[in-house]
Scaffold this motif. Structure first.
Motif, PDB file in Angstrom:
ATOM      1  N   LYS A  63       0.868  -1.184   0.000  1.00  0.00           N
ATOM      2  CA  LYS A  63       0.000   0.000   0.000  1.00  0.00           C
ATOM      3  C   LYS A  63       0.904   1.232   0.000  1.00  0.00           C
ATOM      4  O   LYS A  63       1.498   1.563   1.014  1.00  0.00           O
ATOM      5  N   TRP A  67      -4.550   5.984   0.933  1.00  0.00           N
ATOM      6  CA  TRP A  67      -5.680   5.262   0.348  1.00  0.00           C
ATOM      7  C   TRP A  67      -6.944   5.913   0.898  1.00  0.00           C
ATOM      8  O   TRP A  67      -7.491   5.493   1.898  1.00  0.00           O
ATOM      9  N   ASN A  69     -10.589   6.345   0.607  1.00  0.00           N
ATOM     10  CA  ASN A  69     -11.754   5.722  -0.017  1.00  0.00           C
ATOM     11  C   ASN A  69     -11.377   4.913  -1.249  1.00  0.00           C
ATOM     12  O   ASN A  69     -12.104   4.879  -2.236  1.00  0.00           O
ATOM     13  N   GLU A  70     -10.215   4.269  -1.202  1.00  0.00           N
ATOM     14  CA  GLU A  70      -9.753   3.377  -2.263  1.00  0.00           C
ATOM     15  C   GLU A  70      -9.580   2.005  -1.639  1.00  0.00           C
ATOM     16  O   GLU A  70      -9.180   1.882  -0.492  1.00  0.00           O
ATOM     17  N   TRP A  71      -9.891   0.933  -2.396  1.00  0.00           N
ATOM     18  CA  TRP A  71      -9.923  -0.403  -1.838  1.00  0.00           C
ATOM     19  C   TRP A  71      -9.271  -1.409  -2.751  1.00  0.00           C
ATOM     20  O   TRP A  71      -9.190  -1.202  -3.951  1.00  0.00           O
ATOM     21  N   TYR A  73      -9.939  -5.506  -3.532  1.00  0.00           N
ATOM     22  CA  TYR A  73     -10.852  -6.616  -3.310  1.00  0.00           C
ATOM     23  C   TYR A  73     -10.218  -7.886  -3.855  1.00  0.00           C
ATOM     24  O   TYR A  73      -9.548  -7.853  -4.876  1.00  0.00           O
ATOM     25  N   GLU A  80     -16.605 -12.322  -2.880  1.00  0.00           N
ATOM     26  CA  GLU A  80     -15.604 -11.445  -2.254  1.00  0.00           C
ATOM     27  C   GLU A  80     -15.109 -12.111  -0.969  1.00  0.00           C
ATOM     28  O   GLU A  80     -15.889 -12.374  -0.057  1.00  0.00           O
ATOM     29  N   LYS A  83     -11.301  -7.674   1.619  1.00  0.00           N
ATOM     30  CA  LYS A  83     -11.412  -6.273   1.197  1.00  0.00           C
ATOM     31  C   LYS A  83     -10.549  -5.463   2.137  1.00  0.00           C
ATOM     32  O   LYS A  83     -10.513  -5.668   3.307  1.00  0.00           O
TER      33      LYS A  83
END
Length: 83
Positions: A63, A67, A69-71, A73, A80, A83
């Protein structure tokens, strides 16, 4: 599996900056990275695996940057699982 690669190996990137796809960090080549993937961008790879009852998946995720509101999955068999 090699930690370093020089191609996308069937990765699909969408809305990446300036068409760039691979960056290097700490001697490793990465899909994405600083100033490549950001808000509204995505990276996807689908694997064809044989029929199974159980599966063990090992992932190394770096990472970089913030981040907001970025994800990420992970989906297995359309479900799924992370996450």
């Amino acid at each position: 599996m090699d930690a370093k690669f020089n191609g996308l190996n069937e990765w699909i990137l969408k809305n990446n900056k300036a068409g760039r796809v691979i960056s290097e960090c700490g001697g490793k080549n990465l899909v994405g990275g600083f100033d490549i993937l950001g808000k509204g961008a995505s990276a996807e790879k689908k694997f064809n695996i044989p029929a199974h009852k159980r599966i063990r998946l090992l992932v190394t995720l770096y990472k970089l940057d913030s981040w907001n509101n970025e994800w990420m999955y992970i989906r297995i068999d359309g479900v799924e699982v992370w996450k």
